[in-house]
Design a protein around this motif. Structure first.
Motif, PDB file in Angstrom:
ATOM      1  N   UNK A  44       0.834  -1.209   0.000  1.00 29.32           N
ATOM      2  CA  UNK A  44       0.000   0.000   0.000  1.00 29.32           C
ATOM      3  C   UNK A  44       0.868   1.258   0.000  1.00 29.32           C
ATOM      4  N   UNK A  45       1.965   1.216   0.761  1.00 29.58           N
ATOM      5  CA  UNK A  45       2.863   2.375   0.810  1.00 29.58           C
ATOM      6  C   UNK A  45       3.504   2.630  -0.554  1.00 29.58           C
ATOM      7  N   UNK A  46       3.777   1.549  -1.291  1.00 27.46           N
ATOM      8  CA  UNK A  46       4.355   1.696  -2.632  1.00 27.46           C
ATOM      9  C   UNK A  46       3.318   2.261  -3.600  1.00 27.46           C
ATOM     10  N   UNK A  47       2.125   1.675  -3.600  1.00 25.28           N
ATOM     11  CA  UNK A  47       1.091   2.123  -4.525  1.00 25.28           C
ATOM     12  C   UNK A  47       0.641   3.552  -4.240  1.00 25.28           C
ATOM     13  N   UNK A  60      -3.020  -6.570 -12.819  1.00 30.38           N
ATOM     14  CA  UNK A  60      -2.749  -7.648 -13.789  1.00 30.38           C
ATOM     15  C   UNK A  60      -1.499  -8.443 -13.428  1.00 30.38           C
ATOM     16  N   UNK A  61      -0.781  -8.053 -12.372  1.00 26.77           N
ATOM     17  CA  UNK A  61       0.493  -8.708 -12.079  1.00 26.77           C
ATOM     18  C   UNK A  61       0.315 -10.130 -11.588  1.00 26.77           C
ATOM     19  N   UNK A  62      -0.644 -10.357 -10.729  1.00 28.04           N
ATOM     20  CA  UNK A  62      -0.880 -11.704 -10.214  1.00 28.04           C
ATOM     21  C   UNK A  62      -2.261 -11.735  -9.579  1.00 28.04           C
ATOM     22  N   UNK A  63      -2.633 -12.909  -9.066  1.00 26.24           N
ATOM     23  CA  UNK A  63      -3.947 -13.023  -8.451  1.00 26.24           C
ATOM     24  C   UNK A  63      -4.067 -12.173  -7.189  1.00 26.24           C
ATOM     25  N   UNK A  64      -2.949 -11.923  -6.541  1.00 32.28           N
ATOM     26  CA  UNK A  64      -2.995 -11.184  -5.275  1.00 32.28           C
ATOM     27  C   UNK A  64      -3.184  -9.695  -5.474  1.00 32.28           C
ATOM     28  N   UNK A  65      -2.651  -9.144  -6.574  1.00 28.04           N
ATOM     29  CA  UNK A  65      -2.588  -7.700  -6.725  1.00 28.04           C
ATOM     30  C   UNK A  65      -3.951  -7.008  -6.860  1.00 28.04           C
ATOM     31  N   UNK A  66      -4.960  -7.614  -7.478  1.00 26.22           N
ATOM     32  CA  UNK A  66      -6.261  -6.940  -7.491  1.00 26.22           C
ATOM     33  C   UNK A  66      -6.778  -6.628  -6.090  1.00 26.22           C
ATOM     34  N   UNK A  67      -6.556  -7.555  -5.156  1.00 26.58           N
ATOM     35  CA  UNK A  67      -7.001  -7.301  -3.787  1.00 26.58           C
ATOM     36  C   UNK A  67      -6.154  -6.214  -3.124  1.00 26.58           C
ATOM     37  N   UNK A  68      -4.859  -6.163  -3.463  1.00 28.69           N
ATOM     38  CA  UNK A  68      -4.005  -5.116  -2.891  1.00 28.69           C
ATOM     39  C   UNK A  68      -4.526  -3.741  -3.296  1.00 28.69           C
ATOM     40  N   UNK A  69      -4.852  -3.579  -4.571  1.00 29.45           N
ATOM     41  CA  UNK A  69      -5.385  -2.288  -5.018  1.00 29.45           C
ATOM     42  C   UNK A  69      -6.770  -2.032  -4.432  1.00 29.45           C
ATOM     43  N   UNK A  70      -7.585  -3.089  -4.340  1.00 34.74           N
ATOM     44  CA  UNK A  70      -8.961  -2.938  -3.847  1.00 34.74           C
ATOM     45  C   UNK A  70      -9.016  -2.599  -2.366  1.00 34.74           C
ATOM     46  N   UNK A  71      -7.901  -2.739  -1.655  1.00 34.28           N
ATOM     47  CA  UNK A  71      -7.856  -2.394  -0.231  1.00 34.28           C
ATOM     48  C   UNK A  71      -6.935  -1.207   0.032  1.00 34.28           C
ATOM     49  N   UNK A  72      -6.520  -0.521  -1.031  1.00 33.27           N
ATOM     50  CA  UNK A  72      -5.665   0.659  -0.870  1.00 33.27           C
ATOM     51  C   UNK A  72      -6.366   1.666   0.039  1.00 33.27           C
ATOM     52  N   UNK A  73      -5.783   2.036   1.173  1.00 29.84           N
ATOM     53  CA  UNK A  73      -6.518   2.858   2.146  1.00 29.84           C
ATOM     54  C   UNK A  73      -6.730   4.302   1.713  1.00 29.84           C
ATOM     55  N   UNK A  74      -5.839   4.860   0.888  1.00 30.87           N
ATOM     56  CA  UNK A  74      -5.941   6.271   0.511  1.00 30.87           C
ATOM     57  C   UNK A  74      -6.119   6.408  -0.997  1.00 30.87           C
ATOM     58  N   UNK A  75      -7.130   7.175  -1.399  1.00 24.17           N
ATOM     59  CA  UNK A  75      -7.366   7.462  -2.813  1.00 24.17           C
ATOM     60  C   UNK A  75      -7.231   8.957  -3.036  1.00 24.17           C
ATOM     61  N   UNK A  76      -6.342   9.341  -3.949  1.00 23.12           N
ATOM     62  CA  UNK A  76      -6.140  10.751  -4.310  1.00 23.12           C
ATOM     63  C   UNK A  76      -6.537  10.935  -5.773  1.00 23.12           C
ATOM     64  N   UNK A 110     -13.776   1.978  -9.648  1.00 19.80           N
ATOM     65  CA  UNK A 110     -12.847   1.839  -8.520  1.00 19.80           C
ATOM     66  C   UNK A 110     -13.625   1.600  -7.223  1.00 19.80           C
ATOM     67  N   UNK A 111     -14.678   2.360  -7.013  1.00 23.26           N
ATOM     68  CA  UNK A 111     -15.467   2.208  -5.792  1.00 23.26           C
ATOM     69  C   UNK A 111     -16.222   0.880  -5.781  1.00 23.26           C
ATOM     70  N   UNK A 112     -16.714   0.452  -6.958  1.00 25.13           N
ATOM     71  CA  UNK A 112     -17.428  -0.822  -7.036  1.00 25.13           C
ATOM     72  C   UNK A 112     -16.507  -1.997  -6.720  1.00 25.13           C
ATOM     73  N   UNK A 113     -15.237  -1.842  -7.053  1.00 22.42           N
ATOM     74  CA  UNK A 113     -14.297  -2.941  -6.853  1.00 22.42           C
ATOM     75  C   UNK A 113     -13.642  -2.949  -5.488  1.00 22.42           C
ATOM     76  N   UNK A 114     -14.067  -2.091  -4.581  1.00 22.61           N
ATOM     77  CA  UNK A 114     -13.439  -2.034  -3.271  1.00 22.61           C
ATOM     78  C   UNK A 114     -13.707  -3.302  -2.472  1.00 22.61           C
ATOM     79  N   UNK A 115     -12.641  -3.774  -1.801  1.00 26.79           N
ATOM     80  CA  UNK A 115     -12.765  -4.928  -0.913  1.00 26.79           C
ATOM     81  C   UNK A 115     -12.700  -4.505   0.544  1.00 26.79           C
ATOM     82  N   UNK A 116     -12.513  -3.178   0.777  1.00 25.94           N
ATOM     83  CA  UNK A 116     -12.457  -2.628   2.135  1.00 25.94           C
ATOM     84  C   UNK A 116     -12.832  -1.155   2.041  1.00 25.94           C
ATOM     85  N   UNK A 117     -13.365  -0.570   3.113  1.00 22.71           N
ATOM     86  CA  UNK A 117     -13.721   0.852   3.076  1.00 22.71           C
ATOM     87  C   UNK A 117     -12.504   1.730   2.800  1.00 22.71           C
TER      88      UNK A 117
END
Length: 509
Positions: A44-47, A60-76, A110-117
């Motif tokens: 998250x700190x990198x993204x 698209x990097x791997x199966x894990x990365x969609x969830x990493x983006x979907x739980x990114x805590x800060x959106x600018x 982006x909001x539809x794909x969120x896995x966390x608030x």
């Protein structure tokens, strides 16, 4: 033939064995997975350092990365966030949006794909008011998610001020709220917990009536830091915040600020800059209501210079300042920025500045006082005297000359002897710093500096800071003269150290 000779056996390429190929492949796989092996917090700190569009592409990097983006805590987000990569609009202009509808569709996905608030949401755009229904729903989703902690909403359509989406007022989880160029209309009915958790509230160029501003501040029951920067329409700001620790007010127009029920307040800053009304005022400052006005009335309200002059005549600046200071009894640090334009307005007030505040309103907790003003202006000097006489426990005094506006003739020492009570502040004052633009402008080492050295009984250090660039090599003799004069003054405190300090840049106090 010579060219067809078989190379020596020692130089022949060796074919890897099967177990070697497998080990090498595994090593490559391990090397490629090092980034994915990081925990979600590190990813998250990198993204967070990437533009949102690029962060989304990591899915698209791997199966894990969609969830990493979907739980990114800060959106600018800014207008150019979802522009096509080949879009050749204004290069580097973050306010240049290729297609507002595509922008909203992308944010919706982006909001539809969120896995966390979303924990922190920052958006700046100039089309939010044009699609208020869509953004109302978007903010309703964000504020009702149960996890939104920080919200920053910047309307960059500077010539329009739209009502803030109502779901923001009902958010029970917010701890930080930053609003720029929005119209504040607090709904009559709010959720019981709406805004109750807000600890930091920043209002810049907002439009609000006195009542709406008072309701908004009072709703934030946990408020610790409040910044009000150029609020439009409001004329009387009432601050009731039992947890408030820091207050900052910046205003280009007369504003009465009354602090009540803020026992924890420790740091306060007030900036009153009345210059350039043609640039800083707006139609929102002159309208008392949202009723329809005739063309001639609107034309008159857009003459901001006349409006500013008229409002200054109708305002009692002395009463405004005294009202403000009366609520600061427990404040430890006070910063005031009062340029020449303020002294000009203050000089026209019929009632003169008090020599001291009423005793029950003394600034008993004040330890550090930082003033940016012309202390040789008689009107402002009277105000400085009032502060010194009303701050019996003051330890540190900082006076910074307004750039290019310092008086060339210092007030006589007799003025300070008549105005300042030597049995009050001067029993505790231990550090004094003067910042002046030029060491040779008038006589900066006289007047108030000398008075304090001669009367502050526990003074440890007095420092006069000046611009090094204003002193030429041939001025060395003049600097020496100032130095000698400074050290000839009689001192009330034998331990006082007097210094001249050249500076390369303007200090920040």
């Amino acid at each position: 033939m010579e060219q067809e000779r078989t190379p020596p056996a020692s130089k022949r390429a060796r074919m890897p064995s099967p177990w070697q190929s497998q080990a090498q492949a595994q090593a490559v796989d391990d090397a490629e997975d090092r980034l994915s092996a990081l925990d979600d917090g590190a990813l998250h700190a990198i993204l967070a350092r990437l533009p949102l569009r690029d962060a989304a592409a990591t899915a698209v990097l791997s199966r894990r990365w969609p969830r990493v983006f979907a739980t990114l805590p800060r959106l600018r987000l800014h207008p150019a966030t979802f522009n096509r990569r080949g879009y050749d609009g204004d290069e580097g202009d973050e306010d240049d949006c290729e297609d507002a509808h595509c922008w909203m569709d992308a944010l919706g996905r982006v909001l539809d794909g969120r896995a966390a608030p979303v924990a922190a949401f920052e958006v700046r755009a100039k089309f939010m008011g044009l699609y208020d229904g869509w953004f109302h729903d978007a903010f309703r989703r964000l504020c009702g998610s149960g996890g939104l902690l920080e919200l920053g909403v910047v309307n960059t359509k500077y010539d329009e001020c739209y009502p803030l989406p109502s779901p923001v007022y009902c958010c029970a989880t917010l701890t930080s709220l930053d609003l720029y160029n929005w119209r504040i209309r607090v709904p009559g009915r709010l959720a019981a917990a709406g805004l109750r958790a807000v600890r930091s509230l920043r209002l810049r160029d907002v439009v609000a009536t006195d009542a709406d501003l008072r309701r908004l501040i009072s709703r934030c029951g946990a408020l610790e830091h409040l910044e009000i920067h150029d609020v439009h329409r409001a004329r009387n700001v009432v601050v009731r915040a039992p947890c408030l620790e820091k207050l900052e007010v910046f205003s280009f127009r007369p504003l009465r600020v009354s602090v009540k029920k803020a026992p924890r307040l420790g740091t306060v800053r007030l900036d009153l800059s009345y210059c350039y009304p043609e640039d800083s005022w707006s139609i929102n400052d002159t309208m008392d209501s949202e009723e329809d006005y005739s063309f001639s009335e609107i034309e008159a309200m857009c003459d901001y210079e006349k409006m500013a002059e008229r409002e200054h005549k109708q305002t009692d600046e002395v009463r405004n300042m005294v009202t403000f200071l009366r609520g600061l009894c427990g404040v430890k640090k006070l910063q005031l920025y009062l340029p020449t334009e303020y002294s000009e307005v203050l000089s026209k007030v019929r009632v003169s500045m008090l020599k001291r505040l009423p005793k029950k309103n003394y600034l008993l907790g004040l330890e550090t006082l930082a003033l940016t003003l012309d202390h040789n202006d008689k009107v402002l000097a009277t105000f400085v005297s009032c502060l010194l006489n009303s701050s019996p426990n003051l330890k540190n005094l900082i006076i910074k000359e307004v750039w290019g506006m310092g008086s060339s003739v210092p007030l006589p020492a007799e003025f300070w002897e008549e105005q300042v009570d030597a049995d009050c502040t001067l029993n505790h004052l231990s550090s004094v710093t003067f910042y002046i633009e030029s060491l040779f402008k008038g006589n900066p080492c006289g007047s108030l500096c000398r008075f304090l050295v001669m009367n502050a009984r526990v003074l440890r250090r007095l420092c006069i800071e000046y611009y090094r660039s204003k002193v030429r090599p041939e001025d060395a003799a003049k600097v020496e003269e100032v130095w000698k004069e400074l050290h000839c003054w009689p001192r009330a405190s034998p331990d006082a150290v007097l210094e001249l300090c050249p500076l390369d840049r303007c200090p920040s106090y």
